[in-house]
Motif scaffolding. Structure first.
Motif, mmCIF file in Angstrom:
data_model
loop_
_atom_site.group_PDB
_atom_site.id
_atom_site.type_symbol
_atom_site.label_atom_id
_atom_site.label_comp_id
_atom_site.label_asym_id
_atom_site.label_seq_id
_atom_site.Cartn_x
_atom_site.Cartn_y
_atom_site.Cartn_z
ATOM 1 N N ASP A 136 0.826 -1.206 0.000
ATOM 2 C CA ASP A 136 0.000 0.000 0.000
ATOM 3 C C ASP A 136 0.861 1.257 0.000
ATOM 4 N N ARG A 137 2.004 1.167 0.647
ATOM 5 C CA ARG A 137 2.893 2.322 0.675
ATOM 6 C C ARG A 137 3.398 2.622 -0.740
ATOM 7 N N PHE A 138 3.773 1.577 -1.426
ATOM 8 C CA PHE A 138 4.247 1.767 -2.801
ATOM 9 C C PHE A 138 3.128 2.361 -3.676
ATOM 10 N N ALA A 139 1.937 1.766 -3.562
ATOM 11 C CA ALA A 139 0.820 2.250 -4.379
ATOM 12 C C ALA A 139 0.524 3.712 -4.069
ATOM 13 N N SER A 140 0.567 4.065 -2.779
ATOM 14 C CA SER A 140 0.279 5.452 -2.394
ATOM 15 C C SER A 140 1.337 6.397 -2.940
ATOM 16 N N ASP A 141 2.613 5.967 -2.881
ATOM 17 C CA ASP A 141 3.684 6.830 -3.387
ATOM 18 C C ASP A 141 3.541 7.072 -4.888
ATOM 19 N N VAL A 142 3.194 6.015 -5.615
ATOM 20 C CA VAL A 142 3.032 6.179 -7.061
ATOM 21 C C VAL A 142 1.867 7.132 -7.340
ATOM 22 N N VAL A 143 0.762 6.922 -6.647
ATOM 23 C CA VAL A 143 -0.408 7.782 -6.871
ATOM 24 C C VAL A 143 -0.103 9.216 -6.469
ATOM 25 N N LEU A 144 0.618 9.377 -5.349
ATOM 26 C CA LEU A 144 0.985 10.729 -4.901
ATOM 27 C C LEU A 144 1.837 11.419 -5.960
ATOM 28 N N GLY A 145 2.807 10.665 -6.487
ATOM 29 C CA GLY A 145 3.680 11.241 -7.516
ATOM 30 C C GLY A 145 2.891 11.650 -8.741
ATOM 31 N N LEU A 146 2.017 10.765 -9.190
ATOM 32 C CA LEU A 146 1.273 11.064 -10.413
ATOM 33 C C LEU A 146 0.256 12.179 -10.205
ATOM 34 N N SER A 147 -0.273 12.282 -8.993
ATOM 35 C CA SER A 147 -1.267 13.337 -8.754
ATOM 36 C C SER A 147 -0.602 14.717 -8.786
ATOM 37 N N ARG A 148 0.734 14.751 -8.675
ATOM 38 C CA ARG A 148 1.423 16.051 -8.783
ATOM 39 C C ARG A 148 1.495 16.531 -10.235
ATOM 40 N N CYS A 149 1.250 15.610 -11.167
ATOM 41 C CA CYS A 149 1.369 15.971 -12.574
ATOM 42 C C CYS A 149 0.097 16.674 -13.019
ATOM 43 N N ALA A 150 0.241 17.956 -13.304
ATOM 44 C CA ALA A 150 -0.943 18.727 -13.705
ATOM 45 C C ALA A 150 -1.519 18.197 -15.020
ATOM 46 N N GLU A 151 -0.637 17.628 -15.858
ATOM 47 C CA GLU A 151 -1.098 17.177 -17.172
ATOM 48 C C GLU A 151 -2.153 16.077 -17.052
ATOM 49 N N LEU A 152 -2.062 15.267 -15.990
ATOM 50 C CA LEU A 152 -2.976 14.131 -15.868
ATOM 51 C C LEU A 152 -4.358 14.542 -15.356
ATOM 52 N N ARG A 153 -4.415 15.627 -14.645
ATOM 53 C CA ARG A 153 -5.687 16.139 -14.089
ATOM 54 C C ARG A 153 -6.471 15.013 -13.414
ATOM 55 N N MET A 154 -5.828 14.344 -12.466
ATOM 56 C CA MET A 154 -6.493 13.211 -11.806
ATOM 57 C C MET A 154 -7.383 13.717 -10.673
ATOM 58 N N LEU A 190 6.825 10.644 -16.259
ATOM 59 C CA LEU A 190 8.051 9.852 -16.230
ATOM 60 C C LEU A 190 9.020 10.395 -15.179
ATOM 61 N N GLU A 191 9.091 11.733 -15.072
ATOM 62 C CA GLU A 191 9.974 12.349 -14.077
ATOM 63 C C GLU A 191 9.570 11.936 -12.664
ATOM 64 N N GLU A 192 8.265 11.967 -12.404
ATOM 65 C CA GLU A 192 7.791 11.622 -11.061
ATOM 66 C C GLU A 192 8.103 10.166 -10.744
ATOM 67 N N LEU A 193 7.921 9.300 -11.720
ATOM 68 C CA LEU A 193 8.196 7.883 -11.465
ATOM 69 C C LEU A 193 9.690 7.647 -11.274
ATOM 70 N N ARG A 194 10.485 8.354 -12.040
ATOM 71 C CA ARG A 194 11.942 8.194 -11.877
ATOM 72 C C ARG A 194 12.389 8.637 -10.494
ATOM 73 N N ALA A 195 11.661 9.628 -9.948
ATOM 74 C CA ALA A 195 12.021 10.120 -8.617
ATOM 75 C C ALA A 195 11.839 9.039 -7.550
ATOM 76 N N LEU A 196 11.014 8.041 -7.833
ATOM 77 C CA LEU A 196 10.807 6.959 -6.866
ATOM 78 C C LEU A 196 11.834 5.844 -7.026
ATOM 79 N N ASP A 197 12.552 5.884 -8.132
ATOM 80 C CA ASP A 197 13.517 4.819 -8.411
ATOM 81 C C ASP A 197 14.659 4.910 -7.397
ATOM 82 N N TYR A 198 14.915 3.824 -6.697
ATOM 83 C CA TYR A 198 15.854 3.909 -5.575
ATOM 84 C C TYR A 198 17.265 4.262 -6.044
#
Lengths: 668, 80
Positions: A106-124, A196-204
């Motif tokens: 759940d932590r991973f899922a939340s982090d991914v969703v948090l990252g993507l929700s920062r992307c204005a382009e997606l308008r989630m 892609l930038e947001e997801l890369r930011a999660l890459d350890y």
């Protein structure tokens, strides 16, 4: 003694420092200058991974060079996920219970969703974020189930739902101690750089340099370690897909990213030349400390081939609109019953290039089936009277008869005691002009028989009946024609097959093939249709060899006179009723000429609603061209209806064809 | 004098060591920056391709033709 000893010590110390400094300088020079090339080679040879970058399919472009079908790159993101549980004294942090697994998941899922929700382009919005979070959880569970299949998942509380989702029972012990890493699909078609930038930011591997990294769980621990794989794949985009589906085709959705597993469905997409070329490679390397070492070692895939077609998108849209209008007119005239199929084709006469091709097919609900078989290549029909000018021009050119030849339909219809040719409507004695304008069956047969068996065979050969065209559309039907007329017995030559082909029976053609026959008629020589101009490969254009022009078989003066005669078809002949369907358009007499065709035979047929019936199958067609003096455009419309009466080419096919012809002349 | 020279020599050694480490760190940092730039560029290329397709879909050809015809009729009407 003391001073001497002190001097020695100083010299030794200075010497040592100097030696160290010189050594460092020498080492630096050696590495950076002397062994520079060798060191670089050594580093580049330390390849740790090589990703394949799929190549795009070829691009199909229209006659103006604008894309009709093009691959759009997207990125498929997969996560290589390692989940951690509570810290333990033995240093083994792998989750031991499914509750620990769920926390990390759940932590991973939340982090991914948090990252993507920062992307204005997606308008989630909130619902989309929740849906994505749930999807990720399900995918991780499903991946876990797959990894644990060998371990009897039910024993660990893992189960597959009926719909393919997987759920995890948190109260059971976990088999995760046997699972090192989980491969999870995160997103299939990412097309925003910010995502892609947001997801890369999660890459350890990048956490230290990235502004944001994995967040910590409530107990302060980072619960997972993730690396992302970004694989390039392609989505196919089409210009006006509903209009051009028949000509251009489509590709199915692929299942994976390893190469191109999309399957072409119909049209030009089936041509092998569009297959992806050599893929590219991206290599990851490690330095001497085994750290990933980015080297820009990227070989892009080979650029796609451009397939240049002759299609005019604007006219294709017009053709589609006009054909749809014609079909709706049929529906309105027959109490809601549509035609079984229809086709409308437009050709540039000087070059033989196919500008537009529209197809209409009725679905079982009676509405238009936008993805039905492409009628111009897949439907065959008996052309009927639309072939009459083709052989009359030949007979006049050969001198077998003159314009003053007359035929009496009431008297000359009987070919034998067993066969009599009949007119659709009563006609008086007719000359050659009237035979064409009033579409006399008896007249056409009598004129054609004057050419003799060899003349009839020449007519079938020059117009290539029974042969597919050269447009290279896959799956085109060949049509059919009788055997060589000169080899048939005399009764066939003069009573059955011979006369039948002279007014468009015992010949099966596709709409494309009858269009080719008319193109040859307008040129007075054998011509082929053309749909592909050539390809551009690596910046060099290679023209597709234009189909060879066959021998001239029509006298130019005779052909001009026959074309001029066909003008009268629209004013006093079988298409004289079209004027109410031309949206008020008027044009000077002598601009447009044409010929109607209506064939009818009784046979087994499938109606649009799927029922198989034995009924009258009527095909209405119209071929027209303009300007008459020097034809620039040729337009052919065909509509077929099962079980209809009074279904004529002049009433249903002609208006659509003339309207499209006028549209083409507007833009020419 | 001799201590000054000793100090300078020591400083030179330390300086070289620091410079070597700095060059290496700078190399790594620049390489990482280049990598990020290359990744951003690739992302931008993909985004541009998607945007082009979106814009192409947004202006539907049938509608454009209809508008062009209306404009033409208006202009012709004005002329007459």
């Amino acid at each position: 003694m003391t001073e001497a000893w002190e001097r020695v010590r100083i010299v030794v110390c200075f010497g040592a420092f100097g030696a160290i400094a010189l050594g460092l300088v020498a080492r630096l020079s050696d590495l950076q200058v002397v062994r520079d090339a060798a060191a670089l080679r050594h580093t580049l040879s330390q390849e740790v991974a090589s990703d394949t970058i799929a190549a795009p399919r070829g691009t199909i472009v229209d006659r103006a060079g604008d894309p009709l079908a093009i691959d759009r790159p997207v990125v498929e993101v997969r996560a290589q996920l390692t989940l951690w549980g509570d810290a333990r004294a033995d240093g083994d942090d792998r989750p031991r219970t499914l509750a620990e697994f769920c926390t990390a998941r759940d932590r991973f899922a939340s982090d991914v969703v948090l990252g993507l929700s920062r992307c204005a382009e997606l308008r989630m919005d909130v619902a989309q974020r929740d849906a994505l979070r749930d999807a990720l959880r399900h995918r991780i569970d499903a991946a876990l189930v797959r990894r644990c299949e060998r371990l009897d998942p039910s024993r660990f509380g893992l189960r597959d739902d009926a719909d393919g989702d997987a759920t995890v029972d948190p109260l059971r012990p976990t088999p995760l101690r046997d699972v090192e890493r989980i491969d999870v699909l995160v997103a299939r078609d990412v097309q925003h750089g910010a995502v892609l930038e947001e997801l890369r930011a999660l890459d350890y591997r990048r956490c230290r340099s990235a502004p944001r990294g994995p967040t910590r769980a409530n107990d302060g621990r980072v619960r997972y370690q993730v690396t992302f794989d970004f694989a390039r794949r392609y989505e196919r985009d089409y210009a006006s897909p509903d209009v051009l589906f028949g000509l251009v085709g489509a590709v199915s959705d692929g299942a994976g990213v390893a190469g191109d597993d999309r399957i072409p469905v119909g049209g030009l997409e089936k041509l092998r030349v569009l297959l992806p070329r050599e893929p590219g490679h991206r290599r990851a390397r490690a330095d001497a400390g085994r750290r990933l070492f980015w080297t820009a070692d990227l070989a892009e895939p080979e650029p796609p081939i451009l397939l240049h077609t002759t299609i005019d998108v604007g006219l294709s849209v017009q053709a589609d609109t006009e054909l749809d209008r014609a079909a709706e007119k049929v529906r309105a005239s027959y109490q809601g019953s549509p035609p079984e199929w229809g086709a409308l084709l437009l050709v540039d006469v000087p070059t033989g290039e196919l500008l537009a091709g529209a197809s209409w097919a009725a679905g079982k609900d009676g509405q238009r089936d936008l993805h039905g078989a492409f009628a111009p290549t897949s439907r065959v029909f008996q052309p009927g009277s639309v072939v009459k000018p083709l052989h009359v021009a030949m007979g006049l050119s050969r001198g077998d008869y003159g314009w003053d030849r007359t035929v009496d339909p009431a008297r000359d219809g009987a070919l034998s005691r067993s066969r009599t040719i009949r007119e659709d409507h009563p006609l008086p004695v007719v000359d050659v002009h009237d035979i064409l304008v009033q579409s006399s069956n008896v007249g056409a047969v009598r004129l054609g028989l004057s050419m003799g068996p060899q003349g009839i065979e020449d007519y079938l050969r020059h117009y290539h009946f029974g042969e597919p065209t050269a447009v290279l559309l896959p799956g085109e039907r060949a049509g059919s024609r009788p055997a060589d007329i000169t080899t048939l017995n005399p009764r066939e030559q003069t009573i059955y097959a011979g006369p039948s082909v002279l007014f468009g029976y015992q010949i099966d053609v596709t709409p494309l093939q009858i269009t080719r026959a008319w193109l040859s008629f307008l040129h007075g020589a054998e011509r082929e249709l053309r749909l592909i101009r050539g390809i551009t490969c690596d910046g060099a254009f290679r023209a597709h060899a234009a189909p060879a022009v066959g021998p001239r078989f029509l006298d130019p003066h005779v052909a001009r006179d026959v074309r001029a005669t066909l003008v009268d078809v629209l004013y006093e002949g079988t298409a004289k009723h079209i004027w109410g369907d031309l949206d008020g358009r008027e044009f000077p007499r002598g601009l447009v000429g044409g010929k109607t065709g209506t064939s009818e035979y009784t046979g087994d047929a499938f109606r649009w609603d799927g029922t198989r019936v034995r009924a009258s199958i009527r095909t209405a067609s119209f071929a027209c061209f303009a300007p008459v003096e020097e034809p620039r455009f040729l337009c052919v419309c065909v509509l077929q209806k099962v079980g209809a009466t009074k279904f004529y080419g002049g009433a249903y096919a002609a208006p659509a064809a003339v309207r499209l012809l006028l549209r083409a002349l507007d833009g020419a | 004098m001799k201590w000054l020279l000793a100090g300078l020599a020591f400083a030179a050694v330390v300086g070289l060591a620091v410079a070597t480490a700095a060059v290496r760190a700078h190399n790594i940092a620049e390489r990482a920056a280049l990598q990020r730039l290359a990744e951003r560029l690739e992302g931008a290329r993909i985004e541009a391709a998607g945007e082009r397709a979106r814009l192409a879909r947004a202006c539907e050809l049938r509608e454009l033709i209809q508008r062009w015809r209306e404009c033409r009729q208006r202009i012709e009407g004005r002329g007459s």
